[in-house]
Design a protein around this motif. Structure first.
Motif, PDB file in Angstrom:
ATOM      1  N   ASP A 121      44.646  88.980  15.584  1.00 25.26           N
ATOM      2  CA  ASP A 121      43.853  87.862  16.083  1.00 25.26           C
ATOM      3  C   ASP A 121      43.558  87.956  17.587  1.00 25.26           C
ATOM      4  N   TYR A 122      44.103  88.973  18.244  1.00 21.43           N
ATOM      5  CA  TYR A 122      43.877  89.082  19.683  1.00 21.43           C
ATOM      6  C   TYR A 122      42.439  89.517  19.957  1.00 21.43           C
ATOM      7  N   THR A 123      41.725  88.723  20.751  1.00 20.27           N
ATOM      8  CA  THR A 123      40.308  88.985  21.038  1.00 20.27           C
ATOM      9  C   THR A 123      40.052  89.268  22.520  1.00 20.27           C
ATOM     10  N   THR A 141      33.002  89.357  37.209  1.00 18.91           N
ATOM     11  CA  THR A 141      31.710  88.970  36.632  1.00 18.91           C
ATOM     12  C   THR A 141      31.234  90.012  35.629  1.00 18.91           C
ATOM     13  N   LYS A 142      31.370  91.271  35.972  1.00 26.73           N
ATOM     14  CA  LYS A 142      30.934  92.360  35.090  1.00 26.73           C
ATOM     15  C   LYS A 142      31.711  92.335  33.771  1.00 26.73           C
ATOM     16  N   THR A 147      31.646  90.659  27.745  1.00 29.60           N
ATOM     17  CA  THR A 147      32.364  90.098  26.600  1.00 29.60           C
ATOM     18  C   THR A 147      31.603  88.908  26.048  1.00 29.60           C
ATOM     19  N   SER A 148      32.134  88.341  24.987  1.00 24.06           N
ATOM     20  CA  SER A 148      31.536  87.140  24.394  1.00 24.06           C
ATOM     21  C   SER A 148      32.375  85.913  24.723  1.00 24.06           C
ATOM     22  N   GLN A 154      27.487  78.572  29.998  1.00 24.66           N
ATOM     23  CA  GLN A 154      28.404  78.882  31.089  1.00 24.66           C
ATOM     24  C   GLN A 154      27.827  79.939  32.025  1.00 24.66           C
ATOM     25  N   LYS A 155      27.043  80.845  31.468  1.00 17.09           N
ATOM     26  CA  LYS A 155      26.439  81.891  32.286  1.00 17.09           C
ATOM     27  C   LYS A 155      25.238  81.365  33.078  1.00 17.09           C
TER      28      LYS A 155
END
Length: 316
Positions: A121-123, A141-142, A147-148, A154-155
């Motif tokens: 379950d680790y994402t 930031t990069k 990632t998702s 938020q972005k």
């Protein structure tokens, strides 16, 4: 008529977006001004403290609460900082490590837990704890962009990244928990006499737990972040990387330890698994619970690290 109404609606929507975007940036700027002055607390203070001194220390420790509570950097270096944070994993650590100055000579001690690497379950969602630095630190930031973990809103609306942390930031802004200038990041756990009986019961139960599964599969997200640390280390020849897993009271399953050790060997990373260091020494005074050492245990373990890695000259 319909055409005119449509145009007005579009104009109102555009105007609303422009105003909301401007307000967001105003709020974001204001929150930045406040948060940048906060140097205490795990909401953002410890991160700010780390970013302010990361390139002026001889020793840096990364990891979760077991790094934070188990490694007393004062015993290892005259100029070290423990960046262990409760509840984080390899994604968070990897991102911060990549912010370091590649040319600076440092010892980087990375604490890793098997639970990240064999948890289906680790994402990598722990990297989301760095969201307040989105569009403020280029490396962070990069990573967040790749990632998702952040939503589209938020972005676009940066101030949303302070959600969930603003109260802690304001609390530490007006009433700091400690003097950060004398803080090295290590938070030892003290066991009071009233807690000893409960602790002993918890430790006894951990021994009786024999559950173990043979179905272990490496989590690719965790592995990729580990490879990112390796990639950084190859570009930073002046840095000495040491990977460890700290002790627990009783390991109910050693399959994952063995597999992780094989992975570390394949990646050619300096790694020592101390999970069972005190397996035959059931001194309960060393422990706060089954996975966290007391300040007495941390002192013993930190001294063991100092003796183990004398060749790396940690005491500098």
């Amino acid at each position: 008529m319909n055409s005119d109404i449509t145009k007005k609606i579009i104009q109102i929507i555009v105007l609303t977006l422009v105003i909301s975007y401007g307000l967001d940036k105003l709020v974001f700027f204001s929150l930045n001004k406040v948060s940048d002055k906060v140097m205490t607390g795990q909401a953002i203070g410890k991160l700010n403290h780390f970013l302010s001194l990361k390139d002026s220390t001889n020793l840096l420790v990364f990891g979760n609460s077991r790094a934070n509570r188990h490694i007393d950097v004062a015993m290892l270096s005259k100029n070290g900082f423990n960046m262990g944070i409760d509840g984080i994993g390899v994604a968070y650590n990897s991102t911060l490590i990549n912010t370091l100055n590649k040319d600076l000579k440092q010892i980087v001690l990375v604490h890793i837990d098997t639970k990240n690497f064999f948890d289906n379950d680790y994402t990598g969602s722990d990297v989301n704890a760095l969201k307040t630095k989105f569009h403020r630190n280029p490396i962070i930031t990069k990573v967040l962009d790749s990632t998702s973990q952040l939503s589209t809103l938020q972005k676009f609306y940066y101030s949303m990244n302070y959600n969930g942390t603003s109260i802690g930031i304001l609390k530490n802004y007006f009433r700091p928990n400690y003097n950060f200038k004398s803080y090295n990041g290590y938070d030892g756990l003290v066991v009071t006499s009233s807690q000893e009986k409960i602790r002993d019961i918890v430790l006894a139960k951990s021994i009786s737990n024999k559950e173990c599964t043979d179905n272990h599969q490496i989590n690719t997200t965790a592995l990729n972040y580990l490879k990112s640390i390796k990639s950084f280390s190859e570009k930073a020849p002046n840095k000495t990387f040491i990977f460890i897993t700290s002790p627990i009271y009783h390991d109910t399953c050693e399959i994952d330890n063995k597999m992780l050790n094989e992975i570390m060997q394949e990646l050619n990373l300096t790694y020592t698994d101390f999970t069972n260091l005190y397996k035959d020494n059931k001194d309960n005074s060393y422990w706060k619970d089954a996975t966290h050492m007391s300040n007495k245990g941390a002192e013993a373990f930190s001294n063991h690290l100092l003796q183990k890695y004398k060749s790396f000259q940690l005491k500098q």
